[in-house]
Write a protein that holds these residues in place. Sequence first.
Motif, PDB file in Angstrom:
ATOM      1  N   PRO A 123       0.832  -1.212   0.000  1.00 12.03           N
ATOM      2  CA  PRO A 123       0.000   0.000   0.000  1.00 12.03           C
ATOM      3  C   PRO A 123       0.863   1.258   0.000  1.00 12.03           C
ATOM      4  N   LEU A 124       0.495   2.235  -0.808  1.00 15.91           N
ATOM      5  CA  LEU A 124       1.179   3.523  -0.870  1.00 15.91           C
ATOM      6  C   LEU A 124       0.161   4.625  -0.593  1.00 15.91           C
ATOM      7  N   ALA A 125       0.474   5.471   0.403  1.00 13.79           N
ATOM      8  CA  ALA A 125      -0.435   6.540   0.795  1.00 13.79           C
ATOM      9  C   ALA A 125      -0.471   7.633  -0.278  1.00 13.79           C
ATOM     10  N   PRO A 126      -1.534   8.440  -0.304  1.00 13.41           N
ATOM     11  CA  PRO A 126      -1.623   9.501  -1.322  1.00 13.41           C
ATOM     12  C   PRO A 126      -0.453  10.468  -1.294  1.00 13.41           C
ATOM     13  N   ASP A 127       0.096  10.777  -0.080  1.00 18.35           N
ATOM     14  CA  ASP A 127       1.207  11.728  -0.033  1.00 18.35           C
ATOM     15  C   ASP A 127       2.530  11.105  -0.448  1.00 18.35           C
ATOM     16  N   GLN A 128       2.565   9.785  -0.667  1.00 16.19           N
ATOM     17  CA  GLN A 128       3.775   9.131  -1.154  1.00 16.19           C
ATOM     18  C   GLN A 128       3.809   9.029  -2.679  1.00 16.19           C
ATOM     19  N   LEU A 129       2.661   9.043  -3.303  1.00 14.34           N
ATOM     20  CA  LEU A 129       2.586   8.809  -4.746  1.00 14.34           C
ATOM     21  C   LEU A 129       3.356   9.825  -5.585  1.00 14.34           C
ATOM     22  N   PRO A 130       3.399  11.124  -5.216  1.00 12.29           N
ATOM     23  CA  PRO A 130       4.170  12.057  -6.066  1.00 12.29           C
ATOM     24  C   PRO A 130       5.674  11.784  -6.075  1.00 12.29           C
ATOM     25  N   PHE A 131       6.161  10.941  -5.173  1.00 12.21           N
ATOM     26  CA  PHE A 131       7.602  10.742  -5.059  1.00 12.21           C
ATOM     27  C   PHE A 131       8.054   9.410  -5.649  1.00 12.21           C
ATOM     28  N   VAL A 132       7.224   8.762  -6.466  1.00 16.21           N
ATOM     29  CA  VAL A 132       7.624   7.507  -7.099  1.00 16.21           C
ATOM     30  C   VAL A 132       6.942   7.408  -8.451  1.00 16.21           C
ATOM     31  N   GLN A 133       7.675   6.871  -9.437  1.00 18.12           N
ATOM     32  CA  GLN A 133       7.152   6.685 -10.786  1.00 18.12           C
ATOM     33  C   GLN A 133       6.765   5.225 -10.934  1.00 18.12           C
ATOM     34  N   LEU A 134       5.497   4.918 -10.711  1.00 16.00           N
ATOM     35  CA  LEU A 134       5.036   3.534 -10.721  1.00 16.00           C
ATOM     36  C   LEU A 134       4.732   3.069 -12.140  1.00 16.00           C
ATOM     37  N   PRO A 135       5.009   1.786 -12.448  1.00 20.01           N
ATOM     38  CA  PRO A 135       4.665   1.272 -13.777  1.00 20.01           C
ATOM     39  C   PRO A 135       3.165   1.044 -13.902  1.00 20.01           C
ATOM     40  N   THR A 136       2.605   1.487 -14.991  1.00 24.02           N
ATOM     41  CA  THR A 136       1.181   1.290 -15.258  1.00 24.02           C
ATOM     42  C   THR A 136       0.938   0.455 -16.504  1.00 24.02           C
ATOM     43  N   ARG A 137       1.954   0.343 -17.374  1.00 24.77           N
ATOM     44  CA  ARG A 137       1.819  -0.458 -18.587  1.00 24.77           C
ATOM     45  C   ARG A 137       2.899  -1.528 -18.602  1.00 24.77           C
ATOM     46  N   GLU A 138       2.742  -2.466 -19.511  1.00 19.64           N
ATOM     47  CA  GLU A 138       3.627  -3.634 -19.544  1.00 19.64           C
ATOM     48  C   GLU A 138       5.075  -3.252 -19.795  1.00 19.64           C
ATOM     49  N   ASN A 139       5.313  -2.243 -20.623  1.00 20.75           N
ATOM     50  CA  ASN A 139       6.682  -1.879 -20.987  1.00 20.75           C
ATOM     51  C   ASN A 139       7.305  -0.823 -20.065  1.00 20.75           C
ATOM     52  N   ASP A 140       6.578  -0.382 -19.039  1.00 20.74           N
ATOM     53  CA  ASP A 140       7.129   0.610 -18.115  1.00 20.74           C
ATOM     54  C   ASP A 140       8.238  -0.011 -17.269  1.00 20.74           C
ATOM     55  N   ALA A 141       9.217   0.806 -16.912  1.00 17.21           N
ATOM     56  CA  ALA A 141      10.344   0.319 -16.114  1.00 17.21           C
ATOM     57  C   ALA A 141       9.867  -0.042 -14.711  1.00 17.21           C
ATOM     58  N   PRO A 142      10.329  -1.177 -14.169  1.00 14.57           N
ATOM     59  CA  PRO A 142       9.940  -1.542 -12.801  1.00 14.57           C
ATOM     60  C   PRO A 142      10.632  -0.665 -11.769  1.00 14.57           C
ATOM     61  N   VAL A 143      10.114  -0.678 -10.560  1.00 12.94           N
ATOM     62  CA  VAL A 143      10.674   0.092  -9.439  1.00 12.94           C
ATOM     63  C   VAL A 143      11.284  -0.895  -8.454  1.00 12.94           C
ATOM     64  N   ASN A 144      12.533  -0.649  -8.078  1.00 15.00           N
ATOM     65  CA  ASN A 144      13.235  -1.552  -7.162  1.00 15.00           C
ATOM     66  C   ASN A 144      12.718  -1.399  -5.736  1.00 15.00           C
ATOM     67  N   VAL A 145      12.658  -2.535  -5.047  1.00 13.26           N
ATOM     68  CA  VAL A 145      12.179  -2.582  -3.666  1.00 13.26           C
ATOM     69  C   VAL A 145      13.117  -3.491  -2.871  1.00 13.26           C
ATOM     70  N   THR A 146      13.455  -3.090  -1.647  1.00 10.66           N
ATOM     71  CA  THR A 146      14.233  -3.917  -0.733  1.00 10.66           C
ATOM     72  C   THR A 146      13.329  -4.361   0.406  1.00 10.66           C
ATOM     73  N   LEU A 147      13.274  -5.674   0.640  1.00 12.03           N
ATOM     74  CA  LEU A 147      12.400  -6.247   1.656  1.00 12.03           C
ATOM     75  C   LEU A 147      13.210  -6.711   2.852  1.00 12.03           C
ATOM     76  N   THR A 148      12.661  -6.534   4.045  1.00 14.09           N
ATOM     77  CA  THR A 148      13.241  -7.059   5.279  1.00 14.09           C
ATOM     78  C   THR A 148      12.144  -7.738   6.075  1.00 14.09           C
ATOM     79  N   ASP A 149      12.554  -8.689   6.908  1.00 12.56           N
ATOM     80  CA  ASP A 149      11.597  -9.470   7.682  1.00 12.56           C
ATOM     81  C   ASP A 149      10.916  -8.596   8.724  1.00 12.56           C
TER      82      ASP A 149
END
Length: 403
Positions: A221-247
Motif C-alpha cells: 500500500p502507498l499513501a496519497p502523499d507518497q505517490l508524487p515521489f515515485v514513478q510507478l509502472p502502469t503499462r507492460e513496458n514501463d520500467a519496474p521500481v526496485n524494492v528492498t524487503l526485510t523481515d
Amino acid sequence: MLVRILIPLMILATGFGAWKWLGIPVEAPKPAHERTRQKLKTERLVLTRENYPVILETQGTIRAHHTTTITSLVPGIIQTVNPCFEDGAFFNEGDILAELDPADLKAELTASESRLARAEAALAQEEARAKQAKLNWDDIGYEEEPSPLVLRVPQLKEANAVVISARADLDQATRNLDRAKIRAPFDGRVKTRNVGLGQSVGGTTPLGEVFATDFAEIRLPLAPDQLPFVQLPTRENDAPVNVTLTDALGDPARLSGATWQARIVRTEGTLDEDSRELFAIARIDDPFGLVSNNPELRIGQPVRAAVQGTVLKDVFVIPRSSLRGINRIYLIDQAESSIKRVLVNPIWSNTETLVIRDGLQVGDWLATSRLPYAPDGAPIEIIEPHIAADSLQDSTAESSSGS
C-alpha cells in the motif's frame, strides 16, 4: 539619682544610632542588561544543497502469484501417493504426484482397440464390395456412369466414420490411462493434500492445493502523499521500481539483517475505498532460494518494504533531531554568534531526516544540539562534537553521583 539620669541618656543614644543607620542610602540594583548573559553551547551543521534519493517505507505480506487446486480428470481409487505430494514438499513440472488404480482404464483401452480393429475390418470389406460393384457394372456393359448407390459410396462413408470414431475412442482411452498418473502442472510446492491411499475420487474431486515457486508477489500500500515521489509502472513496458524487503516477524534489533530484492511490476487500477491508498504489486524472483541460495521467504510472511522513489535535486537535508517545535529550526547568526529561529516547510520527511528546498541559504549554520530554551538573539558558543560528548558524560556522571 545617678541611675535616673543614665536611663534617659541611654534611650536618646539608642534612638540617635537607629536614626543614623536608617539614614544610610540603599545602593540601587544594577540594571538587568548589565548582567552577563550565559552563552548556549551547540554543535553546528553547515548547510549545502545536494541530491536526495527518496525511500518510501511500507509493508505487506508475501503471497503466491499462482495457486491451483489439483483434480483428477478421471475417476478411480488412489493407489500411490508420492513423497513430492506431501504438505510443504517441492516438485517439478511433470512430476507424478499420485497414481490411480489403472485396471479399469486398461480394460477400457483394450476394448477401444478391439472396436477399432472391427471397424477397420468392416471398412476393408466395404472397400472390396465397392470395387467388385464397379467391375460388375463394367462387365455388364452399361454405358452410363454407375450411381453412388451402385458403387456403395454411402456404405463406404459409414464404415469410414465408424473407424474414425473408434480411433477417437482409442485416443481417449489412451489419454485416460495416462491421466491415472496425476502430474504436476508447473514447478511448485504443496500447500495442502486432501486425499489418502485407497480413497475413491471423481473427475472433480480436489486432491490438494499447490502454488508456483518461480516467483512470489507482495501487495504494497502507498499513501496519497507518497505517490508524487515515485514513478510507478502502469503499462507492460514501463520500467519496474526496485524494492528492498526485510523481515517483519520479530524485533528489528534482533533480526539477522537478511534482505530480499523485489520489483514493482504493476499497480492495481483502483484506490482503496477506505484508506484511499494505491496498491502496487511487487515480484520476488526465486523466493525460496532454490536457485540463488538466498534466505527463504514463506508464503504469508509479513515484510517491511523500502521502495526506491524519485531523486529530489538541489535540496537541503537536515537531521530530524534538529527540529524544534512544529517546522521550526535554530540557525546561528554568524556575525552576532546568536540564535535565529526560522520556520521551514519540508517537502519530504521521515524518522531521521527533513528535506527542505526553499527558505535556507548555502553556508547557513544549523544548531544541531538540543537546546531547552533559545530565544531569538540568545548568545551561542560553537563546540566540536568530541567536546559535546565530554560535556554529556560529565553531566551524566554528576547526575549519578548526586543520586
